[in-house]
Motif scaffolding. Structure first.
Motif, mmCIF file in Angstrom:
data_model
loop_
_atom_site.group_PDB
_atom_site.id
_atom_site.type_symbol
_atom_site.label_atom_id
_atom_site.label_comp_id
_atom_site.label_asym_id
_atom_site.label_seq_id
_atom_site.Cartn_x
_atom_site.Cartn_y
_atom_site.Cartn_z
ATOM 1 N N ALA A 74 -3.387 -2.786 4.413
ATOM 2 C CA ALA A 74 -3.381 -1.713 3.417
ATOM 3 C C ALA A 74 -4.137 -0.491 3.920
ATOM 4 C CB ALA A 74 -4.005 -2.213 2.115
ATOM 5 N N LEU A 75 -5.230 -0.724 4.637
ATOM 6 C CA LEU A 75 -6.012 0.394 5.178
ATOM 7 C C LEU A 75 -5.236 1.125 6.261
ATOM 8 C CD1 LEU A 75 -8.624 2.001 5.276
ATOM 9 C CD2 LEU A 75 -9.583 0.257 6.800
ATOM 10 N N ASP A 76 -4.499 0.390 7.092
ATOM 11 C CA ASP A 76 -3.695 1.022 8.147
ATOM 12 C C ASP A 76 -2.743 2.071 7.569
ATOM 13 O OD1 ASP A 76 -4.425 0.247 10.669
ATOM 14 O OD2 ASP A 76 -3.238 -1.582 10.657
ATOM 15 N N VAL A 77 -2.005 1.692 6.538
ATOM 16 C CA VAL A 77 -1.024 2.608 5.954
ATOM 17 C C VAL A 77 -1.710 3.763 5.241
ATOM 18 C CG1 VAL A 77 0.736 2.828 4.158
ATOM 19 C CG2 VAL A 77 0.820 0.923 5.762
ATOM 20 N N SER B 51 9.176 12.609 -1.097
ATOM 21 C CA SER B 51 8.057 12.489 -2.034
ATOM 22 C C SER B 51 7.397 11.120 -1.920
ATOM 23 C CB SER B 51 8.547 12.702 -3.470
ATOM 24 O OG SER B 51 9.508 11.719 -3.817
ATOM 25 N N LYS B 52 7.965 10.244 -1.086
ATOM 26 C CA LYS B 52 7.420 8.903 -0.890
ATOM 27 C C LYS B 52 7.034 8.712 0.569
ATOM 28 C CE LYS B 52 10.078 6.891 -4.692
ATOM 29 N NZ LYS B 52 11.039 5.838 -5.096
ATOM 30 N N ALA B 53 6.181 9.621 1.068
ATOM 31 C CA ALA B 53 5.806 9.599 2.481
ATOM 32 C C ALA B 53 5.078 8.311 2.844
ATOM 33 C CB ALA B 53 4.930 10.808 2.811
ATOM 34 N N ALA B 54 4.187 7.836 1.964
ATOM 35 C CA ALA B 54 3.437 6.626 2.279
ATOM 36 C C ALA B 54 4.351 5.406 2.341
ATOM 37 C CB ALA B 54 2.338 6.408 1.247
ATOM 38 N N ALA C 47 0.813 -1.219 0.000
ATOM 39 C CA ALA C 47 0.000 0.000 0.000
ATOM 40 C C ALA C 47 0.846 1.268 0.000
ATOM 41 C CB ALA C 47 -0.930 0.004 1.208
ATOM 42 N N GLY C 48 2.019 1.235 0.635
ATOM 43 C CA GLY C 48 2.846 2.438 0.702
ATOM 44 C C GLY C 48 3.208 2.992 -0.665
ATOM 45 N N PRO C 49 3.909 2.218 -1.513
ATOM 46 C CA PRO C 49 4.236 2.717 -2.854
ATOM 47 C C PRO C 49 3.002 3.052 -3.692
ATOM 48 C CG PRO C 49 5.594 0.810 -2.305
ATOM 49 C CD PRO C 49 4.553 0.918 -1.229
ATOM 50 N N LEU C 50 1.929 2.272 -3.545
ATOM 51 C CA LEU C 50 0.720 2.556 -4.316
ATOM 52 C C LEU C 50 0.085 3.889 -3.895
ATOM 53 C CD1 LEU C 50 -1.039 -0.933 -4.543
ATOM 54 C CD2 LEU C 50 0.172 0.303 -6.356
ATOM 55 N N ASP D 119 7.504 5.488 3.246
ATOM 56 C CA ASP D 119 8.186 5.625 4.529
ATOM 57 C C ASP D 119 7.309 5.109 5.660
ATOM 58 O OD1 ASP D 119 10.325 6.796 3.252
ATOM 59 O OD2 ASP D 119 9.686 8.846 3.678
ATOM 60 N N MET D 120 6.038 5.501 5.639
ATOM 61 C CA MET D 120 5.126 5.086 6.699
ATOM 62 C C MET D 120 4.909 3.573 6.677
ATOM 63 S SD MET D 120 2.287 8.102 6.948
ATOM 64 C CE MET D 120 1.667 7.465 8.491
ATOM 65 N N SER D 121 4.842 2.982 5.474
ATOM 66 C CA SER D 121 4.629 1.539 5.393
ATOM 67 C C SER D 121 5.808 0.782 5.995
ATOM 68 C CB SER D 121 4.398 1.114 3.942
ATOM 69 O OG SER D 121 5.587 1.191 3.173
ATOM 70 N N ARG D 122 7.025 1.306 5.819
ATOM 71 C CA ARG D 122 8.201 0.664 6.394
ATOM 72 C C ARG D 122 8.176 0.753 7.923
ATOM 73 N NH1 ARG D 122 12.762 3.713 3.075
ATOM 74 N NH2 ARG D 122 14.203 2.475 4.354
ATOM 75 N N VAL D 123 7.834 1.930 8.435
ATOM 76 C CA VAL D 123 7.744 2.107 9.883
ATOM 77 C C VAL D 123 6.604 1.268 10.447
ATOM 78 C CG1 VAL D 123 7.305 3.782 11.723
ATOM 79 C CG2 VAL D 123 8.792 4.407 9.803
ATOM 80 N N PHE D 124 5.454 1.288 9.757
ATOM 81 C CA PHE D 124 4.277 0.530 10.183
ATOM 82 C C PHE D 124 4.581 -0.951 10.304
ATOM 83 C CE2 PHE D 124 0.960 3.670 9.823
ATOM 84 C CZ PHE D 124 -0.123 3.078 10.459
ATOM 85 N N SER D 125 5.131 -1.528 9.233
ATOM 86 C CA SER D 125 5.332 -2.974 9.210
ATOM 87 C C SER D 125 6.323 -3.408 10.282
ATOM 88 C CB SER D 125 5.790 -3.431 7.826
ATOM 89 O OG SER D 125 6.974 -2.762 7.414
ATOM 90 N N PHE D 126 7.362 -2.607 10.521
ATOM 91 C CA PHE D 126 8.332 -2.948 11.553
ATOM 92 C C PHE D 126 7.702 -2.834 12.938
ATOM 93 C CE2 PHE D 126 12.632 -2.768 13.533
ATOM 94 C CZ PHE D 126 13.186 -3.829 12.845
ATOM 95 N N GLY D 127 6.887 -1.787 13.128
ATOM 96 C CA GLY D 127 6.184 -1.649 14.397
ATOM 97 C C GLY D 127 5.223 -2.792 14.634
#
Length: 403
Positions: A117-120, A343-346, A68-71, A348-356
């Motif tokens: 996907a909804l979380d991110v 420019s790829k904030a989502a 979901a992040g890159p998308l 970044d968030m998906s990487r932090v999210f999945s690790f958390g």
């Protein structure tokens, strides 16, 4: 974040729409949780097998987060919120329709993927709304997630008590959440266009110097994302331990009866919700770093009290302190991850999210393993150490300095 005295009407409407999405996400998860007993009865799945299926759902959720992040960066978090919410809404019906282990496993994988996907996507949208709103509001979104879960658990329990067929309940829940998604979608904000002026200096350099500067910035950016991921892992590890082991800790350590032991999780979850409702104001007044640093200190004191307390009321107070301290940390981490100037904030968030999320899963498992060689209360040193690490390195959530 640019502070403004008031937000315009479209931003306030978008805030309400994001509240709706967070609430329905919590509601959908609660619909699954409250129907676990009839679902396992229908499918004939043993508790040990259900545990593996829940891990499968979590793994599918991580896959959903990473995709979901890159998308969201490519198509916009607004679009991804709608798509992911519709997938999660439709997928919640699946466990109720499952008739055996194989169909239940497939249904949970689909539901986990949609939820991840909804979380991110919804947290990425929340960052855009918070930026437009002009003051911290991320914690309130997470409080609405808890509120949605509470509503879902109450309604689910009521329909079960009334003898409703769970398939009808889950179908109505799916239709209602899909309708709310379609109503919220037009009111969400379009993602910000990447600012072309963020790196004016690099454009004036020679091509070689610009390449070196860009490489250096990229390495620094990746280090910041990794640091935020580690902090997220540590915070959610402690939260996962509290969710799964607080009740058993009170029962084992002080020989409390089942009803009294349940108050441990109640104390923790109550202060978590209340803390999230208050954390935005604290963040606005004192900053993100203060919320994380002093919150982790409060949580550490609470966990130390839990380990040392010889009395039930004091232990309950310790779990309440732990919940209050942890309550505001995750929203600050996600806000920081979404505001790194990339420019790829989502992504970044998906990487932090999945690790958390891995921390949320790993914490309870590690405690379970440790209880084979030490008392459960002694094993609480693991989340205590985790929150102390977060307290020490809370500075990673600070906003980037303007250039």
């Amino acid at each position: 974040m640019v502070l403004t005295p008031t937000a315009d009407r479209p931003t306030r409407v978008a805030r309400a729409a994001v509240f709706t999405v967070f609430g329905l996400n919590g509601f959908l998860l609660a619909m699954w949780v409250v129907h676990i007993p009839p679902i396992t009865d229908r499918t004939g799945v043993a508790k040990s097998t259900l545990g593996m299926f829940i891990l499968l759902m979590a793994g599918a959720g991580i896959v959903g987060m990473r995709i979901a992040g890159p998308l969201a960066d490519r198509f916009g978090s607004r679009t991804l919120v709608a798509v992911a919410a519709i997938i999660a809404s439709a997928a919640v019906i699946g466990p109720g329709l499952a008739t055996g282990p194989v169909t239940l496993a497939l249904a949970l994988a689909c539901f986990g993927f949609g939820n991840g996907a909804l979380d991110v996507s919804m947290n990425t949208q929340a960052v855009h709304v918070e930026r437009a709103y002009g003051r911290p509001i991320m914690s309130a979104f997470h409080a609405l997630f808890s509120g949605g879960g509470l509503l879902g658990s109450l309604l689910g329990a009521a329909t079960l008590r009334a003898g409703w067929d769970m398939r009808i309940t889950l179908l109505l829940a799916a239709i209602g959440c899909a309708a709310l998604t379609l109503a919220a979608f037009p009111r969400l904000l379009r993602d910000d266009e990447p600012a072309q002026s963020e790196r004016p200096a690099a454009a004036d350099l020679s091509s070689t110097d610009a390449s070196v500067a860009e490489h250096s910035d990229g390495r620094a950016h990746n280090r910041k994302v990794l640091a935020l991921a580690v902090i997220a892992f540590s915070v959610l590890l402690a939260e996962g331990v509290a969710n799964d082991w607080s009740t058993l800790q009170l029962r084992e350590h002080l020989d409390a009866d089942a009803a009294t032991a349940a108050l441990a999780f109640g104390a923790f979850s109550t202060t978590m919700t209340v803390g999230r409702l208050a954390a935005d104001r604290v963040s606005g007044a004192f900053g993100r770093v203060a919320v994380v640093r002093y919150g982790m200190l409060i949580s550490a004191l609470g966990l130390a009290l839990i380990m040392a307390s010889p009395w039930i009321p004091l232990t309950l107070f310790g779990w309440a302190m732990a919940g209050l301290g942890l309550s505001g940390a995750v929203p600050q981490i996600f806000t920081a991850a979404g505001n790194l100037g990339s420019s790829k904030a989502a992504t970044d968030m998906s990487r932090v999210f999945s690790f958390g999320y891995l921390g949320l899963l790993a914490g309870p498992a590690v405690i379970g393993w440790l209880t084979a060689v030490m008392p459960l209360t002694t094993a609480m040193a693991v989340p205590l150490l985790a929150v102390l690490v977060c307290c020490r390195y809370a500075g990673v959530v600070a906003p980037p300095e303007p250039r």
